[in-house]
Design a protein around this motif. Structure first.
Motif, mmCIF file in Angstrom:
data_model
loop_
_atom_site.group_PDB
_atom_site.id
_atom_site.type_symbol
_atom_site.label_atom_id
_atom_site.label_comp_id
_atom_site.label_asym_id
_atom_site.label_seq_id
_atom_site.Cartn_x
_atom_site.Cartn_y
_atom_site.Cartn_z
ATOM 1 N N GLY A 306 -30.583 -62.698 -7.311
ATOM 2 C CA GLY A 306 -30.758 -61.399 -7.944
ATOM 3 C C GLY A 306 -29.744 -60.381 -7.463
ATOM 4 N N LEU A 307 -29.520 -60.353 -6.161
ATOM 5 C CA LEU A 307 -28.574 -59.394 -5.589
ATOM 6 C C LEU A 307 -27.134 -59.707 -5.993
ATOM 7 C CD1 LEU A 307 -30.088 -59.015 -2.003
ATOM 8 C CD2 LEU A 307 -30.074 -57.286 -3.818
ATOM 9 N N GLY A 308 -26.836 -60.991 -6.203
ATOM 10 C CA GLY A 308 -25.475 -61.372 -6.549
ATOM 11 C C GLY A 308 -25.164 -61.243 -8.025
ATOM 12 N N LEU A 309 -26.032 -61.782 -8.870
ATOM 13 C CA LEU A 309 -25.764 -61.789 -10.307
ATOM 14 C C LEU A 309 -25.816 -60.393 -10.930
ATOM 15 C CD1 LEU A 309 -27.717 -64.890 -11.727
ATOM 16 C CD2 LEU A 309 -25.242 -64.568 -11.655
ATOM 17 N N CYS A 310 -26.604 -59.504 -10.349
ATOM 18 C CA CYS A 310 -26.889 -58.229 -11.009
ATOM 19 C C CYS A 310 -25.658 -57.368 -11.253
ATOM 20 C CB CYS A 310 -27.931 -57.446 -10.212
ATOM 21 S SG CYS A 310 -27.340 -56.798 -8.635
ATOM 22 N N VAL A 311 -24.612 -57.543 -10.449
ATOM 23 C CA VAL A 311 -23.442 -56.668 -10.578
ATOM 24 C C VAL A 311 -22.455 -57.190 -11.612
ATOM 25 C CG1 VAL A 311 -23.652 -55.901 -8.194
ATOM 26 C CG2 VAL A 311 -22.148 -57.829 -8.729
ATOM 27 N N ILE A 312 -22.559 -58.466 -11.989
ATOM 28 C CA ILE A 312 -21.473 -59.091 -12.759
ATOM 29 C C ILE A 312 -21.433 -58.595 -14.202
ATOM 30 C CG2 ILE A 312 -20.551 -61.278 -13.599
ATOM 31 C CD1 ILE A 312 -21.640 -62.599 -11.067
ATOM 32 N N VAL A 313 -22.582 -58.611 -14.894
ATOM 33 C CA VAL A 313 -22.583 -58.257 -16.315
ATOM 34 C C VAL A 313 -22.143 -56.808 -16.562
ATOM 35 C CG1 VAL A 313 -24.061 -57.949 -18.344
ATOM 36 C CG2 VAL A 313 -24.229 -60.032 -16.963
ATOM 37 N N PRO A 314 -22.710 -55.804 -15.870
ATOM 38 C CA PRO A 314 -22.246 -54.433 -16.116
ATOM 39 C C PRO A 314 -20.754 -54.255 -15.845
ATOM 40 C CG PRO A 314 -24.288 -54.421 -14.855
ATOM 41 C CD PRO A 314 -23.830 -55.836 -14.888
ATOM 42 N N GLN A 315 -20.255 -54.903 -14.802
ATOM 43 C CA GLN A 315 -18.840 -54.769 -14.492
ATOM 44 C C GLN A 315 -17.956 -55.506 -15.490
ATOM 45 O OE1 GLN A 315 -17.246 -52.724 -12.297
ATOM 46 N NE2 GLN A 315 -19.335 -51.922 -12.312
ATOM 47 N N THR A 316 -18.495 -56.538 -16.136
ATOM 48 C CA THR A 316 -17.725 -57.229 -17.169
ATOM 49 C C THR A 316 -17.524 -56.325 -18.376
ATOM 50 O OG1 THR A 316 -18.705 -59.313 -16.422
ATOM 51 C CG2 THR A 316 -17.569 -59.349 -18.527
ATOM 52 N N PHE A 317 -18.567 -55.621 -18.799
ATOM 53 C CA PHE A 317 -18.419 -54.649 -19.880
ATOM 54 C C PHE A 317 -17.432 -53.545 -19.489
ATOM 55 C CE2 PHE A 317 -22.729 -56.095 -21.400
ATOM 56 C CZ PHE A 317 -22.317 -56.497 -22.655
ATOM 57 N N ALA A 318 -17.559 -53.045 -18.267
ATOM 58 C CA ALA A 318 -16.668 -51.976 -17.813
ATOM 59 C C ALA A 318 -15.219 -52.445 -17.783
ATOM 60 C CB ALA A 318 -17.104 -51.497 -16.424
ATOM 61 N N ALA A 319 -15.000 -53.694 -17.351
ATOM 62 C CA ALA A 319 -13.639 -54.231 -17.292
ATOM 63 C C ALA A 319 -13.024 -54.344 -18.680
ATOM 64 C CB ALA A 319 -13.640 -55.587 -16.600
ATOM 65 N N ALA A 320 -13.831 -54.737 -19.667
ATOM 66 C CA ALA A 320 -13.334 -54.813 -21.044
ATOM 67 C C ALA A 320 -12.923 -53.440 -21.543
ATOM 68 C CB ALA A 320 -14.391 -55.420 -21.954
ATOM 69 N N GLY A 321 -13.697 -52.412 -21.177
ATOM 70 C CA GLY A 321 -13.341 -51.053 -21.566
ATOM 71 C C GLY A 321 -12.039 -50.588 -20.943
ATOM 72 N N ARG A 322 -11.797 -50.973 -19.684
ATOM 73 C CA ARG A 322 -10.537 -50.608 -19.035
ATOM 74 C C ARG A 322 -9.367 -51.389 -19.618
ATOM 75 N NH1 ARG A 322 -13.863 -50.750 -14.457
ATOM 76 N NH2 ARG A 322 -13.145 -52.843 -13.880
ATOM 77 N N MET A 323 -9.610 -52.640 -19.955
ATOM 78 C CA MET A 323 -8.537 -53.496 -20.445
ATOM 79 C C MET A 323 -8.044 -53.069 -21.828
ATOM 80 S SD MET A 323 -8.608 -57.660 -20.724
ATOM 81 C CE MET A 323 -8.951 -57.880 -18.976
ATOM 82 N N PHE A 324 -8.985 -52.599 -22.673
ATOM 83 C CA PHE A 324 -8.638 -52.195 -24.038
ATOM 84 C C PHE A 324 -9.166 -50.791 -24.308
ATOM 85 C CE2 PHE A 324 -9.215 -56.827 -24.058
ATOM 86 C CZ PHE A 324 -7.944 -57.225 -24.471
ATOM 87 N N PRO A 325 -8.612 -49.775 -23.650
ATOM 88 C CA PRO A 325 -9.158 -48.424 -23.787
ATOM 89 C C PRO A 325 -9.037 -47.857 -25.190
ATOM 90 C CG PRO A 325 -7.056 -48.372 -22.648
ATOM 91 C CD PRO A 325 -7.441 -49.813 -22.755
ATOM 92 N N GLY A 326 -8.045 -48.326 -25.946
ATOM 93 C CA GLY A 326 -7.889 -47.829 -27.302
ATOM 94 C C GLY A 326 -8.740 -48.566 -28.310
ATOM 95 N N ALA A 327 -9.360 -49.675 -27.907
ATOM 96 C CA ALA A 327 -10.208 -50.464 -28.811
ATOM 97 C C ALA A 327 -11.374 -51.045 -28.032
ATOM 98 C CB ALA A 327 -9.388 -51.564 -29.467
#
Length: 400
Positions: A306-327
């Motif tokens: 629980g402590l390990g998996l919980c951070v991965i999904v939100p940060q994956t969405f955030a990383a996609a937003g940083r990677m493609f800020p215009g889309a």
């Protein structure tokens, strides 16, 4: 955009995540009751269960097209009431076709809901200039705990699905709809990033693919805990039936705690370090579960998970937003599909391996997949070349 408006927008979006956590938990934790109510056979039940994430994926794809014309907040404002009414429909019907219709509407609308919620979360995080995504997902986890508790009470008191669902929908539907009046997005930031927003052509699937794989791996791990933790503790580790219900509750609580403090870790150490640490901890948790000699050691493993998996999904969405800020909306809609892919694959995969081999051995598969996230961890620090560096672009807005 004023500080107060951003704070109100952040609170209203967190409320939306909470409501969705309650709603989803009320559905998935009452599946046996749904099966009994509609007389769905054991052979047909997997078809119903698989249809929901498949249709959710369709809903996410459609949302990508819709948000090219309207803002994600408009999609979210109308998708959430539909999800709640679909839940009520599941509880109110009596014929199998009514269950199929209600679950179909639930699946399509929940795909739109998940996609638009995370689009708005990424947009608000960009406006804040610091990590806040984990906080939104913590609200979802809190809602999941509340929904599961209400589902337990309904089952304990032998309440019908309609009686269990109706008070929740009556309360949450107007609350969510009124709260949607304060939805905001980082519109000023979006405009600064240019006119590429929402264009599918500006999203490179080759660049997005590592994040898609990470999303899929994370949900394979999550669905393994959701669907197999109780059976594993009881059948493999020899626990009592009562004790076998504890691991998932522990998992949910540790997920909430990890997400509640996770944003501070991202701000202090960066997303890459947090994702790497979470992946190692989650993989170690699966390893502990696989070799556990007793129920309490198994529960330690599920706590680590629980402590390990919980951070991965939100940060994956955030990383996609940083990677493609215009889309970012298009990137998140596509990434969201792999949420459902992982959910679809995880439970049958572990079940098949457990039956053909052993459930201890089956736990090693999600362990390896979660550990594979380390190979893609650098994608979580990726930013457009125009910004440079591995951190989020600073903003002058200072909001609490």
């Amino acid at each position: 955009m004023t500080d107060a408006r951003l704070r109100h927008g952040r609170a209203s979006l967190a409320l939306s995540f909470f409501v969705q956590g309650v709603t989803f938990a009320l559905l998935v934790t009452r599946i046996p009751a749904i099966q009994d109510r509609y007389g769905i056979s054991d052979g047909l039940l997997p078809v119903f269960l698989a249809a929901v994430p498949i249709l959710a994926g369709v809903g996410s794809v459609v949302t990508e097209k819709v948000v090219a014309r309207v803002r994600p907040r408009v999609v979210l404002r109308w998708a959430q009431p539909v999800v709640l009414l679909a839940l009520l429909g599941v509880g109110a019907g009596s014929e199998m076709w009514e269950a199929a219709l209600a679950l179909g509407v639930f699946g399509l609308s929940v795909g739109a809901l998940d996609a638009s919620m995370n689009m708005m979360g990424v947009s608000l995080q960009r406006a804040y200039g610091r990590s806040i995504m984990l906080g939104f997902h913590a609200a979802y986890s809190l809602g999941g705990i509340a929904g599961a508790s209400m589902a337990w009470a309904g089952a304990h008191w032998d309440l019908s699905l309609l009686i269990s669902y109706l008070p929740v929908v009556v309360v949450l539907l107007p609350v969510a709809f009124i709260g949607s009046r304060w939805y905001v997005e980082g519109k000023e930031e979006e405009e600064l990033l240019g006119a590429e927003r929402g264009k599918a052509g500006s999203v490179s699937f080759k660049l997005l693919m590592p994040l898609c794989l990470v999303m899929c791996f994370a949900y394979i791990g999550d669905s393994t805990v959701s669907n197999w933790s109780a059976k594993y503790l009881q059948d493999v580790l020899g626990s009592s039936e009562q004790l076998s219900t504890v691991p998932y509750n522990v998992y949910m609580v540790t997920t909430l705690l990890g997400r509640a403090v996770g944003d501070f870790g991202v701000r202090r150490f960066g997303a890459v370090a947090v994702v790497r640490s979470g992946s190692v901890l989650a993989a170690a948790g699966f390893g502990v579960v696989a070799v556990a000699g007793g129920a309490w050691v198994g529960m330690l493993g599920f706590t680590m998970l629980g402590l390990g998996l919980c951070v991965i999904v939100p940060q994956t969405f955030a990383a996609a937003g940083r990677m493609f800020p215009g889309a970012s909306d298009s990137a998140i809609a596509r990434l969201n599909i792999f949420n459902y892919v992982g959910f679809l694959v995880g439970s049958p995969l572990v079940g098949a391996l457990g039956d053909a081999w052993s459930y201890r051995g089956a736990m090693l598969v999600p362990m390896v997949l979660v550990l594979a996230t380390l190979m893609y961890a650098k994608s979580f620090g990726a930013e457009p070349a125009r910004y440079g560096g591995g951190h989020e672009r600073p903003r002058t807005v200072d909001v609490g």
